[in-house]
Scaffold this active site. Structure first.
Site, short mmCIF file in Angstrom:
data_model
loop_
_atom_site.label_atom_id
_atom_site.label_comp_id
_atom_site.label_asym_id
_atom_site.label_seq_id
_atom_site.Cartn_x
_atom_site.Cartn_y
_atom_site.Cartn_z
CE1 TYR A 1 -19.15 17.90 -4.48
CE2 TYR A 1 -18.96 17.98 -6.87
CZ TYR A 1 -18.37 18.03 -5.62
OH TYR A 1 -17.02 18.20 -5.52
CG ASN B 1 -14.16 13.73 4.19
OD1 ASN B 1 -14.16 13.25 5.31
ND2 ASN B 1 -13.64 13.12 3.14
CD GLU C 1 -10.32 5.34 -5.65
OE1 GLU C 1 -11.45 5.49 -6.16
OE2 GLU C 1 -10.06 5.69 -4.49
CB CYS D 1 -14.71 13.79 -0.23
SG CYS D 1 -13.03 14.18 0.25
CG HIS D 2 -10.89 10.54 -3.85
ND1 HIS D 2 -10.83 10.08 -2.55
CD2 HIS D 2 -10.76 9.44 -4.64
CE1 HIS D 2 -10.67 8.77 -2.56
NE2 HIS D 2 -10.63 8.35 -3.82
#
Length: 181
Positions: free
Chosen positions: A105, A128, A163, A136-137
């Site tokens: 952040y 979001n 991912e 946003c993850h």
């Protein structure tokens, strides 16, 4: 959030549970897991068959490929106009985080030129409206904790693992709550 009066929605069952997609005449304006925090009143928009709107079809196809692990690209037109200028700046910055990467952040607030706005950046991320597609993850706490995700931290952990994002050897899912002022 301000959405176009011409917004439509549809439902889709993802590997992480039911989702709702919303599209305006400009593009995709919402992707929410059922029961997600900050989800708008979805009943304000007509429910349409998924196949009736090209952006909804594109979204489904891109998410099918994403969840299957064959692609992390989302070439779907987006309509982020429902947010404030600050929120839109944060959401645009999220789009620059590549699949398999994470940021904090604090780093994101510095990236948008607002280094002291870490909490405001976190709030914008939490609001979001386009989960997964606007990633946003991929934002984690400075310590690497999987703090906050409107769709649930378990989903956040799953998305990051899908991912192959670098996580701590033993990722810690934080359930800390902060007092609101």
């Amino acid at each position: 959030m301000n959405y176009s009066p011409n917004t439509v929605r549809t439902s889709w069952l993802s590997p992480l549970g039911p989702m709702t997609f919303a599209a305006s005449e400009k593009g995709l304006c919402g992707v929410w897991f059922d029961g997600q925090r900050h989800e708008p009143d979805l009943n304000q928009w007509p429910l349409v068959p998924l196949e009736s709107h090209p952006v909804l079809v594109q979204t489904r196809d891109a998410l099918v490929a994403y969840f299957a692990g064959t692609s992390a690209r989302f070439d779907v037109p987006l309509d982020l106009g429902g947010g404030t200028p600050f929120q839109q700046a944060v959401w645009q910055a999220l789009l620059q985080i590549p699949a398999g990467a994470t940021t904090s952040y604090r780093a994101l607030s510095q990236h948008i030129g607002r280094p002291k706005a870490v909490r405001a950046v976190g709030a914008a991320i939490g609001r979001n409206p386009i989960s997964v597609v606007v990633p946003c993850h991929r934002v984690v706490g400075s310590s690497g904790d999987l703090t906050g995700y409107a769709g649930g931290v378990e989903r956040k952990a799953w998305l990051l693992q899908r991912e192959n994002a670098p996580l701590a050897t033993q990722p810690h899912v934080s359930h800390k709550t902060r007092k609101t002022q």
